[in-house]
Design a protein around this motif. Sequence first.
Motif, PDB file in Angstrom:
ATOM      1  N   GLN A 166      -8.866  -6.199  -3.418  1.00 23.59           N
ATOM      2  CA  GLN A 166      -8.263  -4.940  -3.846  1.00 23.59           C
ATOM      3  C   GLN A 166      -8.959  -3.743  -3.182  1.00 23.59           C
ATOM      4  O   GLN A 166      -8.329  -2.718  -2.912  1.00 23.59           O
ATOM      5  CB  GLN A 166      -8.369  -4.825  -5.372  1.00 23.59           C
ATOM      6  CG  GLN A 166      -7.713  -3.591  -5.972  1.00 23.59           C
ATOM      7  CD  GLN A 166      -6.205  -3.665  -5.920  1.00 23.59           C
ATOM      8  OE1 GLN A 166      -5.642  -4.763  -5.908  1.00 23.59           O
ATOM      9  NE2 GLN A 166      -5.560  -2.513  -5.887  1.00 23.59           N
ATOM     10  N   VAL A 175       0.826  -1.215   0.000  1.00 22.94           N
ATOM     11  CA  VAL A 175       0.000   0.000   0.000  1.00 22.94           C
ATOM     12  C   VAL A 175       0.851   1.251   0.000  1.00 22.94           C
ATOM     13  O   VAL A 175       0.607   2.190  -0.780  1.00 22.94           O
ATOM     14  CB  VAL A 175      -0.950  -0.018   1.228  1.00 22.94           C
ATOM     15  CG1 VAL A 175      -1.574   1.348   1.441  1.00 22.94           C
ATOM     16  CG2 VAL A 175      -2.024  -1.066   1.039  1.00 22.94           C
ATOM     17  N   LYS A 195       3.445  -4.879  -8.495  1.00 21.67           N
ATOM     18  CA  LYS A 195       2.146  -5.212  -7.917  1.00 21.67           C
ATOM     19  C   LYS A 195       2.312  -6.257  -6.799  1.00 21.67           C
ATOM     20  O   LYS A 195       3.349  -6.318  -6.139  1.00 21.67           O
ATOM     21  CB  LYS A 195       1.177  -5.710  -9.000  1.00 21.67           C
ATOM     22  CG  LYS A 195       1.016  -4.750 -10.172  1.00 21.67           C
ATOM     23  CD  LYS A 195       0.410  -3.437  -9.752  1.00 21.67           C
ATOM     24  CE  LYS A 195       0.226  -2.520 -10.943  1.00 21.67           C
ATOM     25  NZ  LYS A 195      -0.323  -1.200 -10.562  1.00 21.67           N
ATOM     26  N   GLU A 227      -3.343   6.399  -4.664  1.00 22.57           N
ATOM     27  CA  GLU A 227      -4.755   6.468  -4.262  1.00 22.57           C
ATOM     28  C   GLU A 227      -5.028   7.721  -3.437  1.00 22.57           C
ATOM     29  O   GLU A 227      -6.082   8.348  -3.588  1.00 22.57           O
ATOM     30  CB  GLU A 227      -5.127   5.224  -3.455  1.00 22.57           C
ATOM     31  CG  GLU A 227      -5.173   3.933  -4.242  1.00 22.57           C
ATOM     32  CD  GLU A 227      -3.796   3.316  -4.444  1.00 22.57           C
ATOM     33  OE1 GLU A 227      -3.712   2.273  -5.117  1.00 22.57           O
ATOM     34  OE2 GLU A 227      -2.796   3.875  -3.938  1.00 22.57           O
ATOM     35  N   THR A 271       0.742   7.953  -1.539  1.00 23.21           N
ATOM     36  CA  THR A 271       0.274   6.875  -2.408  1.00 23.21           C
ATOM     37  C   THR A 271      -0.526   7.446  -3.579  1.00 23.21           C
ATOM     38  O   THR A 271      -1.135   8.516  -3.459  1.00 23.21           O
ATOM     39  CB  THR A 271      -0.601   5.890  -1.617  1.00 23.21           C
ATOM     40  OG1 THR A 271      -1.756   6.594  -1.124  1.00 23.21           O
ATOM     41  CG2 THR A 271       0.171   5.308  -0.441  1.00 23.21           C
ATOM     42  N   LYS A 315      -5.892   5.209   0.525  1.00 29.59           N
ATOM     43  CA  LYS A 315      -6.432   6.565   0.384  1.00 29.59           C
ATOM     44  C   LYS A 315      -6.066   7.468   1.557  1.00 29.59           C
ATOM     45  O   LYS A 315      -6.051   8.678   1.428  1.00 29.59           O
ATOM     46  CB  LYS A 315      -7.955   6.512   0.260  1.00 29.59           C
ATOM     47  CG  LYS A 315      -8.450   5.944  -1.056  1.00 29.59           C
ATOM     48  CD  LYS A 315      -9.966   5.916  -1.087  1.00 29.59           C
ATOM     49  CE  LYS A 315     -10.469   5.318  -2.390  1.00 29.59           C
ATOM     50  NZ  LYS A 315     -11.960   5.253  -2.424  1.00 29.59           N
ATOM     51  N   THR A 322      -7.222  -2.863   0.243  1.00 26.60           N
ATOM     52  CA  THR A 322      -5.936  -2.168   0.137  1.00 26.60           C
ATOM     53  C   THR A 322      -6.093  -0.777  -0.454  1.00 26.60           C
ATOM     54  O   THR A 322      -5.412   0.169  -0.028  1.00 26.60           O
ATOM     55  CB  THR A 322      -4.974  -2.997  -0.727  1.00 26.60           C
ATOM     56  OG1 THR A 322      -5.570  -3.256  -2.008  1.00 26.60           O
ATOM     57  CG2 THR A 322      -4.645  -4.317  -0.051  1.00 26.60           C
ATOM     58  N   SER A 323      -6.990  -0.618  -1.410  1.00 26.13           N
ATOM     59  CA  SER A 323      -7.216   0.712  -1.999  1.00 26.13           C
ATOM     60  C   SER A 323      -7.806   1.674  -0.981  1.00 26.13           C
ATOM     61  O   SER A 323      -7.424   2.853  -0.924  1.00 26.13           O
ATOM     62  CB  SER A 323      -8.148   0.606  -3.207  1.00 26.13           C
ATOM     63  OG  SER A 323      -7.578  -0.204  -4.218  1.00 26.13           O
ATOM     64  N   LYS A 324      -8.733   1.179  -0.163  1.00 24.42           N
ATOM     65  CA  LYS A 324      -9.332   2.039   0.854  1.00 24.42           C
ATOM     66  C   LYS A 324      -8.294   2.466   1.887  1.00 24.42           C
ATOM     67  O   LYS A 324      -8.271   3.628   2.329  1.00 24.42           O
ATOM     68  CB  LYS A 324     -10.479   1.293   1.536  1.00 24.42           C
ATOM     69  CG  LYS A 324     -11.274   2.150   2.496  1.00 24.42           C
ATOM     70  CD  LYS A 324     -12.474   1.391   3.029  1.00 24.42           C
ATOM     71  CE  LYS A 324     -13.295   2.278   3.960  1.00 24.42           C
ATOM     72  NZ  LYS A 324     -14.482   1.565   4.507  1.00 24.42           N
TER      73      LYS A 324
END
Length: 824
Positions: A322, A233, A278, A337, A335, A330, A325-327
């Motif tokens: 996903q 992340v 990734k 995101e 990052t 943020k 990890t994206s949340k």
Amino acid sequence: MEKVERNIIDPVGEVNFNKHKIEFGNMLDKIQAKLATFFVKKGILLLLIGFLLGRALILSKLTPFALPFFAAVYFVKKDKAPLALIGLVAGAATLSIVNSAFAFCTAFLFLFAFRLTKKWLKTEVRAIPFYVFFTLGIGEIGKCYLTTGNVSLYDGMMAGVEASLGFILTLIFLQSIPLLSLSKRRQTLKTEEIVCLIIMLASIMTGTIGWSLYDLSIEHIMSRYLVLVFAFVAGATVGSTVGVVTGLIFSLANITSFYHMSLLAFSGLLGGLLKEGKKVGVAVGLLIATLLIGMYGEGGGSLYKTILETSAAILLFFLTPQALTSKLAKYIPGTPEYTAEQQQYMRKMRDVTAQRVEQFSSVFQALSDSFSSLDESGEVDKDRELDFFLGNVTEKTCQTCFKKENCWSRNFNTTYEYMKDIMNEMDHNSGVVPLKLSRDWEKHCTKSKKVVDAIQQELTFYQANQKLKKQVQESRRLVADQLLGVSTVMGNFAKEIQRERDNHYKQEELILEALREYGVHIEHVEIYSLEQGNVDIDITIPYCNGHGECEKLIAPMLSDILGENIVVNSEECASYPNGYCHVTFRSAKAFTIDTGVAHAAKDGGLVSGDSYSTIELGGGKHAVAISDGMGNGERAHIESQETLQLLQKILQSGIEEKVAIKSVNSVLSLRTTDEIFSTLDLAMIDLQNAAVRFLKIGSTPSFIKRGNAVIKVQASNLPMGIIQEFDVDVVSDQLKAGDLLIMMSDGVFEGPKHVENYDLWMKRKIGELATDDPQEVADLIMEEVIRSRSGYIEDDMTVVVSKIKHNTPKWSSIPINKYRQKAN
């Protein structure tokens, strides 16, 4: 045939697949929402965390996690504190009954002391860590006394260590527990909050020490999984930090796991560095770290077990959705995101601002429409006014006449038309009625003279009323134009707000590569616009010691790369040798203007009633203006200066020239009752095509000298401030390179003595000039006028001469052919 059938059937199948996919996604969202509600809102998550923290140990003996967690939950979420206490007591019971009783007693003692002294506290959150400190210290000493009968120095020191750890853990839990809620958090995680969250997660995982699955250690799997997530992340920095903190806490819990800190830290670093690959890249980083540290730390049997634990952690990592990890990404600065979330937030704020500005623009547009809308019943009102007019006349004359019935009942149309014609003739001919109409009227009416006198008397009031109505209509028209101008400016401003800065990363890299390849040291390139004719580039370079490489080298290279003339717009040089210079490069205009000015006050005084100004406007426009205040001296100077200042501010706001001049005039005419007015001579020159617009308000003619030809530019308008409403005549022309635009006040134009035709005299003098230097032309014209008056200056005089030239760059472009098409 099969291919055709497949092409026909596939779209239907694709639609069904997408439909099922959407339904499956909605079902997953519902399940996720229900799980989140069950675990978070109902407090089950705090119960599980309490269970793990209740059995977590430090130095294989101390249990400092239970009371700090309970105190933090009690302060943050008081209604969930009983569930947290149940979990803590249950977790401690897995260690021993004594630990379970100790956890319950310390929690009770904390609540008793806190509720007893709460009314004397000013800030509860600052006091809670101290309550935990003293409660743990007293509880640990009491436990030692009850179990052994005495308290040794070692027991006191361990009690102090546990109490100190409890103090610190309370501060950590107070910051990290709110992060576990479902609240929609707008602000990002601070560095302290990230570290606190890591410490809490690592502390929770220490509760799994001793657990195993198929001879694989649960704490090793979960700790490596935690490092994988954060390295994926947030990158190497946060990944290695998570590894160090988690490994340190595990080492304190179990001294045999000290080598594990090196493995976690190294895997966090490697995984973060391989983040571009990734999840596979991060997993490879953990595998490499496991092999290196595993071979260095222990034997082959243990290495095989360690690899299996790593594989289990990687499997969990690949199964992590996903969305999770994206949340998380943020909220972590740095990052992609987080950047996207910030950009989305800024875009939303920008759209809201633009929408509000557009709403204001539409309001001004509606107000303008309401003022400028024509009265559809205008003709009806005109006929009605005529009926009122003739009604007043007949009331004074025909009401007492014995032939009233004959004129108005039997011959209504004839009488009405006669009186209407008499009124119109008197209105248009200054009260004079044609002889034929007068004779016909005398034959028709027995009181013709009385009726004509009454019409003339009533006509005076009618004309005054019509004049007042016309002024009101003109005022409404000016207000409508002003509101429309404001609406247009605000609408353009809303569009500018919505224009995003384009991403020109590729072009920035190309320009940076091109300049560095040719030996120019460039620190940073930032492109704001590559629009033709509106290029805007900022470049940071090291201190150049005043050698001018921006103008001589960088600008010519940019000109060749971008295919248009680029010049240095502004330059902020470093104040010390090791600093950096910040330079802005812009598109060069097609034309430039050199201006020369000559002016003199009446009788050689110090203060002139004339004022002049050259104004650089947006959009590549250049304005030249002269204003002549009424009379001479300081009062006239103030009047003309204020005229130009008002005009400059209104023009720079983006309002159209005619509306700007009308607005200035209305301000000047309404500002005072004194008979003070000023003239205005304005030329608006477009530097892209050399088109010019002249707006002359009571000013003298201007002249354009093109080779041997002299062109006169003239318009007729009253000076500003005399009347509130007037029409502005706009004269347009096309200038060419080499033209001289000569503007002057009336003191210069009408200054020559014993001259009958000022136009011919001025044209002849301008045509005889042998120079095209603007300053020399202005000085020579002024000298000729003063010399014709035998050296006397009888009025304020101002001459402004502007020369139009092609914008030829000082330095030719430097060819960099291979980058030209790529940058564009």
